[in-house]
Motif scaffolding. Sequence first.
Motif, PDB file in Angstrom:
ATOM      1  N   VAL A 100      91.125  53.427  13.179  1.00  0.00           N
ATOM      2  CA  VAL A 100      91.954  52.511  14.002  1.00  0.00           C
ATOM      3  C   VAL A 100      92.174  51.079  13.339  1.00  0.00           C
ATOM      4  N   ALA A 101      91.025  50.644  13.006  1.00  0.00           N
ATOM      5  CA  ALA A 101      90.945  49.238  12.435  1.00  0.00           C
ATOM      6  C   ALA A 101      91.844  49.079  11.275  1.00  0.00           C
ATOM      7  N   SER A 102      91.750  50.030  10.495  1.00  0.00           N
ATOM      8  CA  SER A 102      92.488  49.883   9.258  1.00  0.00           C
ATOM      9  C   SER A 102      94.064  49.909   9.627  1.00  0.00           C
ATOM     10  N   THR A 103      94.432  50.966  10.444  1.00  0.00           N
ATOM     11  CA  THR A 103      95.847  51.050  11.030  1.00  0.00           C
ATOM     12  C   THR A 103      96.236  49.802  11.541  1.00  0.00           C
ATOM     13  N   LEU A 104      95.323  49.085  12.351  1.00  0.00           N
ATOM     14  CA  LEU A 104      95.747  47.796  13.199  1.00  0.00           C
ATOM     15  C   LEU A 104      95.783  46.863  11.987  1.00  0.00           C
ATOM     16  N   TYR A 105      95.091  46.567  11.064  1.00  0.00           N
ATOM     17  CA  TYR A 105      95.194  45.442  10.181  1.00  0.00           C
ATOM     18  C   TYR A 105      96.418  45.756   9.504  1.00  0.00           C
ATOM     19  N   LEU A 106      96.713  47.006   9.051  1.00  0.00           N
ATOM     20  CA  LEU A 106      98.104  47.007   8.346  1.00  0.00           C
ATOM     21  C   LEU A 106      99.363  46.724   9.206  1.00  0.00           C
ATOM     22  N   GLY A 107      99.110  47.077  10.421  1.00  0.00           N
ATOM     23  CA  GLY A 107     100.239  46.878  11.433  1.00  0.00           C
ATOM     24  C   GLY A 107     100.228  45.457  11.886  1.00  0.00           C
ATOM     25  N   LEU A 108      99.303  44.641  11.693  1.00  0.00           N
ATOM     26  CA  LEU A 108      99.263  43.043  12.028  1.00  0.00           C
ATOM     27  C   LEU A 108      99.916  42.370  10.797  1.00  0.00           C
ATOM     28  N   VAL A 109      99.365  42.845   9.537  1.00  0.00           N
ATOM     29  CA  VAL A 109      99.659  41.988   8.512  1.00  0.00           C
ATOM     30  C   VAL A 109     101.495  42.506   8.442  1.00  0.00           C
ATOM     31  N   SER A 110     101.877  43.493   8.750  1.00  0.00           N
ATOM     32  CA  SER A 110     103.128  43.942   8.322  1.00  0.00           C
ATOM     33  C   SER A 110     104.031  43.310   9.443  1.00  0.00           C
ATOM     34  N   VAL A 111     103.713  43.524  10.728  1.00  0.00           N
ATOM     35  CA  VAL A 111     104.401  42.686  11.829  1.00  0.00           C
ATOM     36  C   VAL A 111     104.735  41.150  11.553  1.00  0.00           C
ATOM     37  N   ASP A 112     103.386  40.614  10.920  1.00  0.00           N
ATOM     38  CA  ASP A 112     103.582  39.237  10.820  1.00  0.00           C
ATOM     39  C   ASP A 112     104.397  38.721   9.563  1.00  0.00           C
ATOM     40  N   ASP A 113     104.700  39.412   8.502  1.00  0.00           N
ATOM     41  CA  ASP A 113     105.332  39.374   7.543  1.00  0.00           C
ATOM     42  C   ASP A 113     106.852  39.632   7.681  1.00  0.00           C
ATOM     43  N   ILE A 114     107.084  40.729   8.517  1.00  0.00           N
ATOM     44  CA  ILE A 114     108.271  41.160   8.832  1.00  0.00           C
ATOM     45  C   ILE A 114     109.279  39.914   9.514  1.00  0.00           C
ATOM     46  N   PHE A 115     108.442  39.714  10.783  1.00  0.00           N
ATOM     47  CA  PHE A 115     109.133  38.587  11.601  1.00  0.00           C
ATOM     48  C   PHE A 115     109.290  37.288  10.962  1.00  0.00           C
ATOM     49  N   SER A 116     107.950  37.071  10.284  1.00  0.00           N
ATOM     50  CA  SER A 116     108.205  35.549   9.435  1.00  0.00           C
ATOM     51  C   SER A 116     109.537  35.643   8.587  1.00  0.00           C
ATOM     52  N   THR A 117     109.535  36.675   7.836  1.00  0.00           N
ATOM     53  CA  THR A 117     110.705  36.830   6.826  1.00  0.00           C
ATOM     54  C   THR A 117     111.989  36.737   7.456  1.00  0.00           C
TER      55      THR A 117
END
Length: 804
Positions: free
Chosen positions: A439-456
Amino acid sequence: MRLRFFLPLLCLLAVTSTATQVAAQDVDPIETATTALDKASDEFRAIDAAYNDRTDAAQAHALQNRAAAVKQSSADQVAALSTQLQLIDARVAQIGPVTPGLVEAPDIRAQRKLLAQQRSTVDSAIKRGKLLGTEADQLATEISQAQANAFSERMSVRVPSPLTSGFWGPFLASFPRDSSLLSGFLKTEIDAIAGGARRGGLLPALAGLIIALVLIGPVRISLRAVGRRYVIERAPGSRIRRSGLALWLTVVGTLVPWLAATVFVNGLQAGEMIAKEWEKLAGGFQIACLIAALISALGGALLQRHQPSWRLIAISDETANRLRPWTFVASGVTMVSFGLLAIRDGVSTSWSAQAMADGLSTALYLALVLGILIGGARIRAQIIRAASAEDDTRGDQSVIAFLSLATWAIVAVSLVSLATGYVAFGHFLSRIIVWVAVVASTLYLGLVSVDDIFSTLFRRDGRLADAFYHGFGVRRSLIDQFGVALSALIRLMLILIAAGLVLFPFGSNIPSLFGQLGTIAKGVTIGQVTVSPGAILRAVAVLLVGMSVVRGFQKWLTGRYLPATELDAGARNSIAMVARYTGLILAVLWAMASLGIGIERIALLLSALSVGIGFGLQAITQNFVSGLILLAERPVKIGDWVVIGDQEGDVKKISVRATEIQIADRSTLIVPNSELITKSILNKTMADAIGRIQLQFSVPLGSDINQVRGIVMAIHEEHPAVLDDPKPSLFIDSIADGRVNFNGFAYVASPRLVYGTRSEIWFRLLTDLPDAGIELGTTPQQVQWIGAPATGAEGVIGTSPPAE
């Protein structure tokens, strides 16, 4: 031809629409809500009858969801009936109260009687709906509490320790019977496969197997290649490329194997090759494939052994190569553990066999965790030896060390529990270590992906920002801020979901997170005000609309209306500032009213804060009131040249708190408004905007003073900045010490021109008067001790001490 075709269609649509409207008008909302309450009541009785002490965890969870649905349905119908009750009360108020001694008309009496009956019906239905919602909530809480008690009881079950003969004796004694039960369980599925093949079910089973193999092989590889090519060639920015590729690989690597397992199981079911006893095992097989595929896909996406530059986590290539095999081991352990648990639940074996299955699963998980911990410790030791003492990664290493220490502690507790006979508790701890890591690994990937996607996506120089800027005039910074805020909101939701998923597979006694979120979404009552997320969003929207209106009005006021008036810049600024703050206050009041806070509550709040304002915010309040006085009376306005202490400059801005003055060195002096009201200031441009130049000089006695006067006046007349009205003037101030002292005045258009113009006139005087043979200077001074003999020539200071 076309008209003949469309006319019947239009007539049919018109008739259908009219019939729908008539049908909608014939539907009684009170009857509809009452019928819905009856159905919810029947559903509640069915749930209550179905729940008992023998209900397993899956059935209890389903019943709990049904009870929650009954509660929600009751709340919806109560809200609808409350609206109808308000309408009935409004109609009763229109009729008016009954006047004693006055005989009403028959139709009025009939209408009053009908409304009274309807009100009684609606009121009783509302009470019944509220009672039903309360009972459904109590039943859901009871089921949840029962599940929590069952989980606690299961965790507290103790069997003989596997280190003693009390465990192995019963296991060996019941082994023949357990083996027979397991053989019968396997034979059941073999017979189902043989029977399905005889009935022609081999074809769908083979089709499912072939499709599953195609999905696992060519389809998965093709999708991974397509994602890599798209991210490398077309995705913008390096951040979104890395996180997007990792997210795509994880999704493909998780869903495709799970879809293949689902297709394979459905093919067997279509061919009637799954026995009834094996249906639960088939469902567990699909879940095990999903989790195992997720572990393997996460490992590949985060470690990126073959593309280190695309790696999201800051680890070395050697560390990634060492950790990658453990992800495959974890996937295999997950599959084996799920298989053991599914067989344990499907076969009614003895308690010793079930404890053996739990113990084997626990041993597999602990071996996996210990292997990762030992390998990670070796990797950290190498990193620490290779890093310098000033390495900045020591903070990260300390976090990793803390997590490793906590994991070691959980492993130790699990081993102790397994050794002392608490096999279920040890099994729970060993599984939760792996599940939390997933769950922690999936959460880390989700947090990084969401931040990168919306920031871009919402960056200020992106296409979306260009579209909003050119189409609607929205500032680019607002688009960027919206992207950051939306990213934070979605990341918070991901964190909440991860917190709810940590203990979800184990039937823990953690309350339903989403149930609590649903309760919060309905509103939290504070005093007499109910605050809900919907009301907050509505208030924010109203505030944004109000601020936009105020901004547009101020822009029109300063750009169109005020320039058409005869007011000066200071008056325009005062009117614009007063209009702005008045509009902002009205917008805030409007937003608070949308939130459900009335004017009377706002007044009560302000009165309660008056004491705090009087003491803690005294200076701010004083400056605010002083700013209003400045804007109203305008003793100082924008454009004035003022002198405050030893500083002077132009007034550039007057706000309700402070005034900005630009001084000579182009810096800004910020003066609190209270200083401008309570202290003395020199406003050089308040009454008259012209500036005065003063020249003081002397010439020797006997010089041609008329020539001096002519030269000075000629210099004034020739200088373009010197005004003709008032005229320049030159006066003899005094005659002293053999010199004639002059004092001259000239005027320029602004005090800002005084310093430079006076300097230029001095340059001319220091050139023209000596050229005319006239000495320009000041009267020499002599200092002498009184009563002491002079020791030098005139003008030399005596050095002898004064006489006694």
